[in-house]
Design an enzyme around this catalytic site. Structure first.
Site, PDB file in Angstrom:
ATOM      1  N   CYS A 163      -2.681   0.898   9.505  1.00 25.22           N
ATOM      2  CA  CYS A 163      -3.792  -0.004   9.118  1.00 25.22           C
ATOM      3  C   CYS A 163      -4.725  -0.314  10.278  1.00 25.22           C
ATOM      4  O   CYS A 163      -5.850  -0.755  10.078  1.00 25.22           O
ATOM      5  CB  CYS A 163      -3.268  -1.345   8.621  1.00 25.22           C
TER       6      CYS A 163
ATOM      7  N   HIS B  94       0.853  -1.198   0.000  1.00 21.62           N
ATOM      8  CA  HIS B  94       0.000   0.000   0.000  1.00 21.62           C
ATOM      9  C   HIS B  94       0.886   1.245   0.000  1.00 21.62           C
ATOM     10  O   HIS B  94       2.026   1.197   0.487  1.00 21.62           O
ATOM     11  CB  HIS B  94      -0.856   0.038   1.268  1.00 21.62           C
TER      12      HIS B  94
HETATM   13  N1  GLY Z   1      -2.867  -8.790   5.527  1.00 20.59           N
HETATM   14  C1  GLY Z   1      -3.272  -7.478   5.216  1.00 20.59           C
HETATM   15  C2  GLY Z   1      -3.713  -7.390   3.821  1.00 20.59           C
HETATM   16  O1  GLY Z   1      -3.121  -8.056   3.013  1.00 20.59           O
HETATM   17  O2  GLY Z   1      -4.663  -6.758   3.473  1.00 20.59           O
END
Ligand code: GLY
Length: 253
Positions: free
Chosen positions: A248, A161
Site C-alpha cells: 500500500c 484488499h
Molecule cells: N487504513 C487504510 C484503509 O483503510 O484504507
C-alpha cells in the site's frame, strides 16, 4: 523490472486513519522513520523514488497504492470505496501527468482501490471487496483491454484488499494466506503458503528480484528465501495498525 516508485509521507493525521483492528494508535514519529526505511529499501532495489509531502486532509493518503493503477502503457486513477479517501485522487492526477501520456479515470458508480488489484504480467486480478465493486472492476477491465491487457475478478471473503492476502512474486510464484490457498483462480501458480500465525506477511512486494518482507515474520521470510529470493525486511508496524502493508505504501512502475 520497475524503475520508479511514487510514495507519500505519513501526516500527523495518520492517527485518524481507517482501521478495523485494535492494535493501538500509530506513532507518527515512528511511522516517519519506518517510511524513510521503506524508501531506502526501494533504493536498494534500484528504484528512483518520488516522495510527495504529507496531505493532512487525508489520514490514509500514505497508502498511495490505492488511488492509482500503474501499468507499462497507461495509468488509471481509481475511485476509492472509502468515502473519506475519495479526495486523494486530485493530486495524483497532477503527479501522474508527469509520467504518463494515457491516464484514465474510474467513474461513479464504480469504486475500486488498487490494493485490490494484483498484476501478473499482462493480466490483472481484481478483488471484489467492501472497497471495490463490480462496476469499478468492469471499467478497469475495459481500460486494460483497450491497451492489450486483461483482467478478471475474484470475490474476497475475509481480507480488506486482495493484496492483504496474496502477493505475486513473479516466476509463477504466488505468496498466499489461507483464504487463497485453494482458489481455482490461482490453481496454476506455485503457492508459497503463509502460516496462519503470520498472515500479515502475505502482503510482501517483489521489486526487481528482491522481496520486501515485513519485519517479525521469520517463517514467511524463510519460505520466500527457500524459493530463491533475496529478501529485505522492513518494519511497518505503525501502518499495520491501520490495516496497511508494504504494497500500500508505494506505486511502483
Ligand atoms: N487504513 C487504510 C484503509 O483503510 O484504507
Amino acid at each position: 523490472m520497475f524503475t520508479k516508485a511514487i510514495l507519500r509521507k505519513p501526516g500527523r493525521s495518520l492517527v485518524k486513519g481507517l482501521r478495523s483492528s485494535d492494535l493501538g494508535t500509530p506513532d507518527h514519529s515512528l511511522a516517519l522513520r519506518q517510511h524513510a526505511s521503506y524508501v531506502e529499501a526501494l533504493w536498494q532495489c534500484g528504484l528512483e523514488t518520488i516522495v510527495l509531502e504529507a496531505d493532512e486532509d487525508y489520514p490514509d493518503s500514505v497508502f498511495i497504492e490505492d488511488v492509482a493503477l500503474l501499468t507499462p502503457c497507461c495509468a488509471v486513477i481509481t475511485r476509492p470505496g472509502a468515502e473519506s479517501r475519495r479526495g486523494e485522487i486530485y493530486e495524483m492526477k497532477k503527479v501522474l501527468g508527469e509520467h504518463y501520456e494515457q491516464i484514465y479515470e474510474i467513474e461513479k458508480p464504480g469504486t475500486i482501490e488498487a490494493g485490490d488489484i494484483m498484476m501478473v504480467g499482462k493480466h490483472f486480478f481484481i478483488g471484489i471487496s467492501e472497497r471495490t465493486n463490480i462496476e469499478g472492476a468492469r471499467q478497469m477491465i475495459s481500460f486494460l483491454e483497450s491497451n492489450g491487457m486483461a483482467g478478471s475478478t475474484i470475490d474476497l471473503e475475509k481480507v480488506l484488499h486482495l493484496k492483504t492476502g496474496v502477493a505475486y512474486l513473479e516466476n509463477n510464484n504466488l505468496l498466499a494466506c489461507s483464504e487463497f490457498l485453494k482458489r481455482k483462480e490461482f490453481s496454476s501458480f506455485n503457492i508459497i503458503d503463509v502460516d496462519p500465525a503470520e498472515s500479515y506477511a502475505a502482503n510482501c512486494i517483489w521489486v526487481n528480484d528482491n522481496v520486501l518482507v515485513p519485519s517479525g515474520y521469520p517463517i514467511t521470510r524463510q519460505r520466500i528465501k527457500d524459493a530463491g529470493y533475496k529478501t529485505i525486511e522492513v518494519d511497518v508496524s505503525e501502518f499495520r495498525k491501520l490495516d496497511g502493508g508494504l504494497s500500500c505504501l508505494s506505486l511502483r512502475f
